[in-house]
Design a protein around this motif. Structure first.
Motif, PDB file in Angstrom:
ATOM      1  N   PRO A  82       0.658  -1.371   0.003  1.00 28.00           N
ATOM      2  CA  PRO A  82       0.098   0.114   0.049  1.00 28.00           C
ATOM      3  C   PRO A  82       0.964   1.211  -0.061  1.00 28.00           C
ATOM      4  N   ARG A  83       2.102   1.170   0.331  1.00 25.15           N
ATOM      5  CA  ARG A  83       2.994   2.343   0.203  1.00 25.15           C
ATOM      6  C   ARG A  83       3.419   2.656  -1.191  1.00 25.15           C
ATOM      7  N   ARG A  84       3.130   1.909  -2.151  1.00 27.64           N
ATOM      8  CA  ARG A  84       3.568   2.242  -3.481  1.00 27.64           C
ATOM      9  C   ARG A  84       2.483   2.849  -4.245  1.00 27.64           C
ATOM     10  N   PRO A  85       2.782   3.585  -5.610  1.00 28.32           N
ATOM     11  CA  PRO A  85       1.723   4.320  -6.263  1.00 28.32           C
ATOM     12  C   PRO A  85       0.882   3.361  -6.871  1.00 28.32           C
ATOM     13  N   LEU A  86      -0.167   3.108  -6.304  1.00 29.60           N
ATOM     14  CA  LEU A  86      -1.109   2.008  -7.040  1.00 29.60           C
ATOM     15  C   LEU A  86      -1.979   2.660  -8.034  1.00 29.60           C
ATOM     16  N   THR A  87      -2.039   2.105  -9.336  1.00 28.21           N
ATOM     17  CA  THR A  87      -2.942   2.661 -10.339  1.00 28.21           C
ATOM     18  C   THR A  87      -3.920   1.517 -10.729  1.00 28.21           C
ATOM     19  N   TRP A  88      -5.107   1.700 -10.415  1.00 28.86           N
ATOM     20  CA  TRP A  88      -6.214   0.439 -10.819  1.00 28.86           C
ATOM     21  C   TRP A  88      -6.827   0.851 -12.130  1.00 28.86           C
ATOM     22  N   ILE A  89      -6.785  -0.054 -13.211  1.00 27.69           N
ATOM     23  CA  ILE A  89      -7.280   0.180 -14.470  1.00 27.69           C
ATOM     24  C   ILE A  89      -8.386  -0.870 -14.915  1.00 27.69           C
ATOM     25  N   SER A  90      -9.469  -0.503 -14.937  1.00 23.88           N
ATOM     26  CA  SER A  90     -10.619  -1.221 -15.560  1.00 23.88           C
ATOM     27  C   SER A  90     -10.943  -0.625 -16.863  1.00 23.88           C
ATOM     28  N   GLY A  91     -10.441  -1.089 -17.894  1.00 21.88           N
ATOM     29  CA  GLY A  91     -10.536  -0.718 -19.167  1.00 21.88           C
ATOM     30  C   GLY A  91     -10.185   0.847 -19.600  1.00 21.88           C
ATOM     31  N   PRO A  92     -10.108   1.235 -20.790  1.00 23.33           N
ATOM     32  CA  PRO A  92      -9.665   2.473 -21.001  1.00 23.33           C
ATOM     33  C   PRO A  92     -10.468   3.767 -20.035  1.00 23.33           C
ATOM     34  N   SER A  93      -9.742   5.035 -20.047  1.00 26.56           N
ATOM     35  CA  SER A  93     -10.669   5.905 -19.480  1.00 26.56           C
ATOM     36  C   SER A  93     -11.596   6.290 -19.741  1.00 26.56           C
ATOM     37  N   VAL A 113     -17.972   9.063 -22.691  1.00 27.36           N
ATOM     38  CA  VAL A 113     -16.689   9.905 -23.247  1.00 27.36           C
ATOM     39  C   VAL A 113     -15.416   9.178 -22.840  1.00 27.36           C
ATOM     40  N   GLU A 114     -14.460   9.005 -23.901  1.00 28.13           N
ATOM     41  CA  GLU A 114     -13.295   8.030 -23.325  1.00 28.13           C
ATOM     42  C   GLU A 114     -12.106   9.030 -23.617  1.00 28.13           C
ATOM     43  N   GLY A 115     -11.055   8.638 -22.650  1.00 28.16           N
ATOM     44  CA  GLY A 115      -9.805   9.457 -22.869  1.00 28.16           C
ATOM     45  C   GLY A 115      -9.853  10.701 -21.902  1.00 28.16           C
ATOM     46  N   VAL A 116     -10.695  10.818 -21.088  1.00 28.18           N
ATOM     47  CA  VAL A 116     -10.791  12.295 -20.469  1.00 28.18           C
ATOM     48  C   VAL A 116      -9.561  12.257 -19.482  1.00 28.18           C
ATOM     49  N   HIS A 117      -9.486  11.232 -18.547  1.00 24.96           N
ATOM     50  CA  HIS A 117      -8.422  11.137 -17.663  1.00 24.96           C
ATOM     51  C   HIS A 117      -7.369  10.077 -17.738  1.00 24.96           C
ATOM     52  N   GLY A 118      -7.164   9.460 -18.939  1.00 28.40           N
ATOM     53  CA  GLY A 118      -6.353   8.461 -19.247  1.00 28.40           C
ATOM     54  C   GLY A 118      -6.497   8.066 -20.575  1.00 28.40           C
ATOM     55  N   PRO A 119      -5.807   6.916 -20.957  1.00 23.36           N
ATOM     56  CA  PRO A 119      -5.608   6.689 -22.531  1.00 23.36           C
ATOM     57  C   PRO A 119      -7.015   6.182 -22.870  1.00 23.36           C
ATOM     58  N   ARG A 120      -7.223   6.679 -24.211  1.00 20.43           N
ATOM     59  CA  ARG A 120      -8.548   6.393 -24.759  1.00 20.43           C
ATOM     60  C   ARG A 120      -8.587   4.913 -25.383  1.00 20.43           C
ATOM     61  N   THR A 121      -7.649   4.425 -25.577  1.00 22.55           N
ATOM     62  CA  THR A 121      -7.318   2.804 -26.089  1.00 22.55           C
ATOM     63  C   THR A 121      -6.542   2.014 -24.991  1.00 22.55           C
ATOM     64  N   LEU A 122      -7.025   0.956 -24.565  1.00 16.34           N
ATOM     65  CA  LEU A 122      -6.196  -0.044 -23.751  1.00 16.34           C
ATOM     66  C   LEU A 122      -6.198  -1.440 -24.304  1.00 16.34           C
ATOM     67  N   GLU A 123      -5.044  -1.615 -24.774  1.00 15.59           N
ATOM     68  CA  GLU A 123      -4.795  -3.006 -25.239  1.00 15.59           C
ATOM     69  C   GLU A 123      -3.894  -3.933 -24.238  1.00 15.59           C
ATOM     70  N   VAL A 124      -4.564  -5.052 -24.094  1.00 16.86           N
ATOM     71  CA  VAL A 124      -3.913  -6.103 -22.924  1.00 16.86           C
ATOM     72  C   VAL A 124      -3.235  -7.291 -23.648  1.00 16.86           C
TER      73      VAL A 124
END
Length: 227
Positions: free
Chosen positions: A178-189, A199-210
């Motif tokens: 929990p002391r690390r900078p955790l970013t939780w991503i569920s799909g593109p922004s 609306v996609e891409g407002v505060h993160g990538p518009r396209t997420l490829e996994v």
């Protein structure tokens, strides 16, 4: 407004009425015997669930073995038309060995404007949650700084399967610091305005490829759903 506030505060006071004044949150153990996951799955079933949930969130999912990864990344970036790609310092070098795009280093001095000019970013991840279709990045060597996955418009995230896949959020938390900078991503922004227009891409990538990178771990090990 004040009436609503007073009602809420009154309920809080009633709920805390039997708590001694000197008691601190850590003084009383919290019962955490809740269900840790929903049922049991083989490792392959957990990976399949992760892929399905990622796709449900409009991520584009690919599967490959280790020897196919360099060619796949080259294809994905070329299909995107990427001229530049941001690569964290700790990303395995052979992953992007076949990529034609100009490599951009993850530098502390990079500005938001400079990052916005980057076409794509390729990273690894810390853990992936099957039940929620969530990727978690913790700033590890193959992931780089948090901002490199928030500013560029195209993010390719490589997940080693099955060893980086867990069934549930509680199991993910056990692996994370929990002391690390955790970013939780569920799909593109994505977000919705007052008219519920997505609306996609407002505060993160518009396209997420996994990319689900298959490793040599035995695929039929059970992912325990607990009780």
């Amino acid at each position: 407004m004040s009436d609503g506030r007073d009602r809420v505060l009154a309920r809080v006071r009633r709920a805390l009425a039997d708590v001694p004044r000197g008691e601190r949150p850590g003084d009383v153990p919290v019962d955490r015997s809740y269900r840790r996951a929903h049922g049991e799955r083989t490792a392959e079933e957990a990976v399949a669930l992760l892929a399905a949930n990622l796709a449900e969130y409009r991520s584009v999912v690919h599967r490959t073995a280790e020897d196919g990864l360099p060619g796949l990344l080259r294809t994905l970036l070329a299909r995107r038309g990427a001229v530049s790609v941001l690569v964290p310092a700790g990303l395995p070098a052979h992953w992007t060995a076949a990529v034609d795009a100009r490599r951009v280093d993850d530098l502390a001095a990079s500005t938001a404007r400079e990052l916005d000019a980057v076409d794509s970013v390729v990273t690894g991840c810390a853990v992936a949650v099957a039940e929620t279709g969530t990727l978690v990045l913790d700033g590890g060597p193959a992931q780089g700084r948090r901002r490199i996955t928030l500013v560029p418009d195209h993010h390719v995230c490589v997940v080693r399967v099955p060893d980086q896949v867990v069934a549930s959020v509680p199991e993910a938390l056990e692996r994370l610091d929990p002391r690390r900078p955790l970013t939780w991503i569920s799909g593109p922004s994505a977000t919705s305005d007052i008219e519920l227009e997505r609306v996609e891409g407002v505060h993160g990538p518009r396209t997420l490829e996994v990319v689900l990178l298959e490793t040599s771990r035995t695929p039929d090990a059970l992912i325990d759903g607990g009780g």
